[in-house]
Design a protein around this motif. Structure first.
Motif, PDB file in Angstrom:
ATOM      1  N   TYR A 132       2.037 -11.867  14.220  1.00  0.00           N
ATOM      2  CA  TYR A 132       2.130 -10.497  14.026  1.00  0.00           C
ATOM      3  C   TYR A 132       3.103  -9.646  14.623  1.00  0.00           C
ATOM      4  O   TYR A 132       2.829 -10.022  15.999  1.00  0.00           O
ATOM      5  CB  TYR A 132       1.438  -9.033  13.510  1.00  0.00           C
ATOM      6  CG  TYR A 132       0.251 -10.045  12.221  1.00  0.00           C
ATOM      7  CD1 TYR A 132       0.838  -9.939  10.947  1.00  0.00           C
ATOM      8  CD2 TYR A 132      -0.850 -10.958  12.638  1.00  0.00           C
ATOM      9  CE1 TYR A 132      -0.059  -9.752  10.039  1.00  0.00           C
ATOM     10  CE2 TYR A 132      -1.441 -11.279  11.100  1.00  0.00           C
ATOM     11  CZ  TYR A 132      -1.297 -10.861   9.833  1.00  0.00           C
ATOM     12  OH  TYR A 132      -2.215 -10.841   8.617  1.00  0.00           O
ATOM     13  N   GLN A 174       3.470  -6.384  11.380  1.00  0.00           N
ATOM     14  CA  GLN A 174       4.567  -6.941  10.330  1.00  0.00           C
ATOM     15  C   GLN A 174       4.594  -8.698  10.218  1.00  0.00           C
ATOM     16  O   GLN A 174       5.038  -9.196  11.170  1.00  0.00           O
ATOM     17  CB  GLN A 174       6.311  -6.458  10.694  1.00  0.00           C
ATOM     18  CG  GLN A 174       7.359  -6.624  10.027  1.00  0.00           C
ATOM     19  CD  GLN A 174       8.581  -6.283  10.839  1.00  0.00           C
ATOM     20  OE1 GLN A 174       8.017  -4.932  11.110  1.00  0.00           O
ATOM     21  NE2 GLN A 174       9.547  -6.508   9.532  1.00  0.00           N
ATOM     22  N   GLN A 175       5.031  -8.680   9.559  1.00  0.00           N
ATOM     23  CA  GLN A 175       5.066 -10.322   8.685  1.00  0.00           C
ATOM     24  C   GLN A 175       6.249 -10.695   8.009  1.00  0.00           C
ATOM     25  O   GLN A 175       6.554  -9.898   7.067  1.00  0.00           O
ATOM     26  CB  GLN A 175       4.563 -11.383   8.214  1.00  0.00           C
ATOM     27  CG  GLN A 175       3.038 -12.071   9.370  1.00  0.00           C
ATOM     28  CD  GLN A 175       1.937 -12.100   8.675  1.00  0.00           C
ATOM     29  OE1 GLN A 175       1.456 -12.179   7.237  1.00  0.00           O
ATOM     30  NE2 GLN A 175       1.421 -13.083   9.040  1.00  0.00           N
ATOM     31  N   ARG A 178       7.559  -8.073   5.305  1.00  0.00           N
ATOM     32  CA  ARG A 178       5.842  -7.462   4.513  1.00  0.00           C
ATOM     33  C   ARG A 178       5.828  -6.704   6.037  1.00  0.00           C
ATOM     34  O   ARG A 178       5.149  -6.630   6.792  1.00  0.00           O
ATOM     35  CB  ARG A 178       5.832  -8.154   4.144  1.00  0.00           C
ATOM     36  CG  ARG A 178       5.994  -8.816   3.337  1.00  0.00           C
ATOM     37  CD  ARG A 178       5.782 -10.476   2.609  1.00  0.00           C
ATOM     38  NE  ARG A 178       6.431 -10.418   1.759  1.00  0.00           N
ATOM     39  CZ  ARG A 178       6.061 -10.594  -0.312  1.00  0.00           C
ATOM     40  NH1 ARG A 178       4.988  -9.761   0.228  1.00  0.00           N
ATOM     41  NH2 ARG A 178       7.057 -10.734  -0.743  1.00  0.00           N
ATOM     42  N   ASP A 234      -7.814  -1.109   2.622  1.00  0.00           N
ATOM     43  CA  ASP A 234      -8.395  -2.375   0.770  1.00  0.00           C
ATOM     44  C   ASP A 234      -9.414  -3.050   1.658  1.00  0.00           C
ATOM     45  O   ASP A 234     -10.642  -3.222   1.296  1.00  0.00           O
ATOM     46  CB  ASP A 234      -7.323  -3.630   0.998  1.00  0.00           C
ATOM     47  CG  ASP A 234      -5.927  -3.414   0.611  1.00  0.00           C
ATOM     48  OD1 ASP A 234      -5.757  -3.109  -0.599  1.00  0.00           O
ATOM     49  OD2 ASP A 234      -4.575  -3.928   1.176  1.00  0.00           O
ATOM     50  N   ARG A 253      -3.233  -3.562   3.562  1.00  0.00           N
ATOM     51  CA  ARG A 253      -1.870  -4.819   3.212  1.00  0.00           C
ATOM     52  C   ARG A 253      -0.555  -3.606   2.846  1.00  0.00           C
ATOM     53  O   ARG A 253       0.863  -4.683   3.249  1.00  0.00           O
ATOM     54  CB  ARG A 253      -2.387  -5.390   2.107  1.00  0.00           C
ATOM     55  CG  ARG A 253      -3.161  -6.858   1.999  1.00  0.00           C
ATOM     56  CD  ARG A 253      -3.188  -7.613   0.992  1.00  0.00           C
ATOM     57  NE  ARG A 253      -3.861  -8.473   0.342  1.00  0.00           N
ATOM     58  CZ  ARG A 253      -5.372  -8.420   0.135  1.00  0.00           C
ATOM     59  NH1 ARG A 253      -5.676  -7.041  -0.978  1.00  0.00           N
ATOM     60  NH2 ARG A 253      -6.218  -9.184  -0.156  1.00  0.00           N
ATOM     61  N   ARG A 254      -0.396  -2.302   2.763  1.00  0.00           N
ATOM     62  CA  ARG A 254       0.642  -2.330   2.868  1.00  0.00           C
ATOM     63  C   ARG A 254       0.577  -0.476   3.698  1.00  0.00           C
ATOM     64  O   ARG A 254      -0.509  -0.183   3.992  1.00  0.00           O
ATOM     65  CB  ARG A 254       0.978  -1.296   1.136  1.00  0.00           C
ATOM     66  CG  ARG A 254      -0.207  -1.008   0.529  1.00  0.00           C
ATOM     67  CD  ARG A 254      -0.541  -1.153  -0.413  1.00  0.00           C
ATOM     68  NE  ARG A 254      -1.554  -0.628  -1.464  1.00  0.00           N
ATOM     69  CZ  ARG A 254      -2.229  -1.215  -1.223  1.00  0.00           C
ATOM     70  NH1 ARG A 254      -2.648  -2.840  -1.067  1.00  0.00           N
ATOM     71  NH2 ARG A 254      -3.716  -0.722  -1.873  1.00  0.00           N
ATOM     72  N   PRO A 260       7.641  -3.989   1.104  1.00  0.00           N
ATOM     73  CA  PRO A 260       7.281  -4.682   0.770  1.00  0.00           C
ATOM     74  C   PRO A 260       5.822  -4.942   1.598  1.00  0.00           C
ATOM     75  O   PRO A 260       5.407  -4.963   2.755  1.00  0.00           O
ATOM     76  CB  PRO A 260       8.148  -6.263   1.026  1.00  0.00           C
ATOM     77  CG  PRO A 260       9.166  -5.013   1.215  1.00  0.00           C
ATOM     78  CD  PRO A 260       9.065  -3.743   1.630  1.00  0.00           C
ATOM     79  N   ALA A 261       4.579  -5.331   1.069  1.00  0.00           N
ATOM     80  CA  ALA A 261       3.400  -5.550   1.608  1.00  0.00           C
ATOM     81  C   ALA A 261       2.999  -6.215   1.750  1.00  0.00           C
ATOM     82  O   ALA A 261       3.557  -7.781   1.140  1.00  0.00           O
ATOM     83  CB  ALA A 261       2.340  -5.135   0.233  1.00  0.00           C
ATOM     84  N   LEU A 262       2.150  -7.041   2.600  1.00  0.00           N
ATOM     85  CA  LEU A 262       1.739  -8.766   3.595  1.00  0.00           C
ATOM     86  C   LEU A 262       1.118  -8.766   2.335  1.00  0.00           C
ATOM     87  O   LEU A 262       0.303  -8.438   1.507  1.00  0.00           O
ATOM     88  CB  LEU A 262       0.400  -8.074   4.354  1.00  0.00           C
ATOM     89  CG  LEU A 262       0.654  -7.128   5.743  1.00  0.00           C
ATOM     90  CD1 LEU A 262      -0.448  -7.178   6.787  1.00  0.00           C
ATOM     91  CD2 LEU A 262       1.993  -8.246   6.482  1.00  0.00           C
ATOM     92  N   THR A 263       1.437 -10.284   2.376  1.00  0.00           N
ATOM     93  CA  THR A 263       0.442 -11.137   1.479  1.00  0.00           C
ATOM     94  C   THR A 263      -1.030 -11.141   1.755  1.00  0.00           C
ATOM     95  O   THR A 263      -1.704 -11.996   0.488  1.00  0.00           O
ATOM     96  CB  THR A 263       1.288 -12.454   1.198  1.00  0.00           C
ATOM     97  OG1 THR A 263       1.255 -13.434   2.285  1.00  0.00           O
ATOM     98  CG2 THR A 263       3.084 -12.959   0.981  1.00  0.00           C
ATOM     99  N   ALA A 264      -1.428 -11.029   2.807  1.00  0.00           N
ATOM    100  CA  ALA A 264      -3.180 -11.192   3.238  1.00  0.00           C
ATOM    101  C   ALA A 264      -3.126 -10.341   4.123  1.00  0.00           C
ATOM    102  O   ALA A 264      -2.554 -10.169   4.673  1.00  0.00           O
ATOM    103  CB  ALA A 264      -3.106 -12.742   3.760  1.00  0.00           C
TER     104      ALA A 264
END
Length: 284
Positions: A132, A174-175, A178, A234, A253-254, A260-264
């Motif tokens: 990240y 951040q990734q 996202r 979450d 996630r967001r 855009p939100a993280l996928t995980a």
């Protein structure tokens, strides 16, 4: 005396008696008008006397008692007993800042408490997993956009003469394009938060969710693994140290601003539980 003699006597009496004046409608009206004028004058005098008494004496007496207390009501709006200020209406006594003067509000903007919040943010940065990046805020962030990094030290209350504070630090992770968020919130000893792990976890920002109690070493930590209707975060973990200090660690996630939100999520529930009990977040 016979009947004839009686009638004669009556006629003689009527002849010598003065007749009453004849009834005059005009005279009767004049008499009625004079009576009405006298009544109006009398009532006017009573009203004037009452008004003078209200200004000078009786009005003051009427203002002594509260409405309904002893038959008196205030003479006019704003007139009446002056209640002492309620303890709930007085300005809070804010803690003293490093300059020796009371703070302006709950937030510490300098001094030891402020430094604790800065330290908390530094510790949060130190535990971010590999993979990240940590974006920083521009010099002039757009209005309404959440800060990418933030920290705050806030005075909560005095309990038995001891100041209770809460420290909050948040960080954007951040990734690629996202973005998600991590947050740590610490409540100092003396806080009224519950002890049972899941009851404690559900006190975080008043958010409901499905909670599990995870054992980490010799400690038990409440972890909300699925948020309820309120999904600002979450997952989050909650731990009360033996000295009463409470630590919440949360992840999302967001950011909630449409990007855009993280996928995980960055941490597993057990990793969150471990962080909640980590001494690096145990502020005293």
């Amino acid at each position: 005396m016979n009947g004839e003699e009686l009638r004669e006597a009556l006629r003689t009496e009527m002849a010598v008696t003065t007749r009453p004046p004849s009834l005059s409608v005009d005279a009767a009206l004049r008499t009625g008008r004079r009576a009405r004028v006298r009544r109006r004058a009398a009532w006017a005098g009573v009203g004037l006397t009452a008004a003078l008494l209200a200004v000078t004496g009786v009005g003051a007496i009427g203002a002594v008692g509260a409405p309904g207390s002893d038959g008196f009501t205030p003479a006019a709006p704003g007139v009446g007993p002056v209640e002492p200020p309620s303890v709930h209406d007085t300005k809070p006594a804010w803690p003293t800042g490093p300059d020796g003067r009371p703070q302006e509000d709950r937030t510490a903007r300098a001094g030891t408490r402020y430094d604790q919040a800065v330290r908390l943010l530094d510790e949060l940065v130190a535990v971010v997993p590999a993979g990240y990046t940590l974006p920083t805020d521009p010099a002039n962030p757009p209005a309404g956009q959440p800060l990418l990094r933030d920290h705050q030290a806030q005075f909560d209350d005095r309990v038995n003469g001891v100041e209770v504070w809460s420290y909050t630090s948040s960080l954007t992770v951040q990734q690629g394009q996202r973005l998600g968020r991590l947050l740590v919130e610490v409540h100092s000893a003396g806080n009224p938060l519950p002890t049972e792990p899941c009851a404690l976890a559900r006190q975080f920002w008043g958010m409901p969710g499905d909670c599990e109690v995870l054992t980490v070493g010799a400690t038990q930590v409440g972890v909300v693994v699925r948020s309820g209707a309120d999904d600002r975060f979450d997952q989050w973990a909650a731990y009360r140290h033996p000295d009463g200090v409470v630590v919440f660690v949360a992840q999302s996630r967001r950011l909630g601003d449409g990007r855009p939100a993280l996928t995980a999520l960055p941490f597993s529930p057990r990793q969150l539980a471990t962080l909640a009990g980590d001494e690096r977040f145990h502020l005293r």
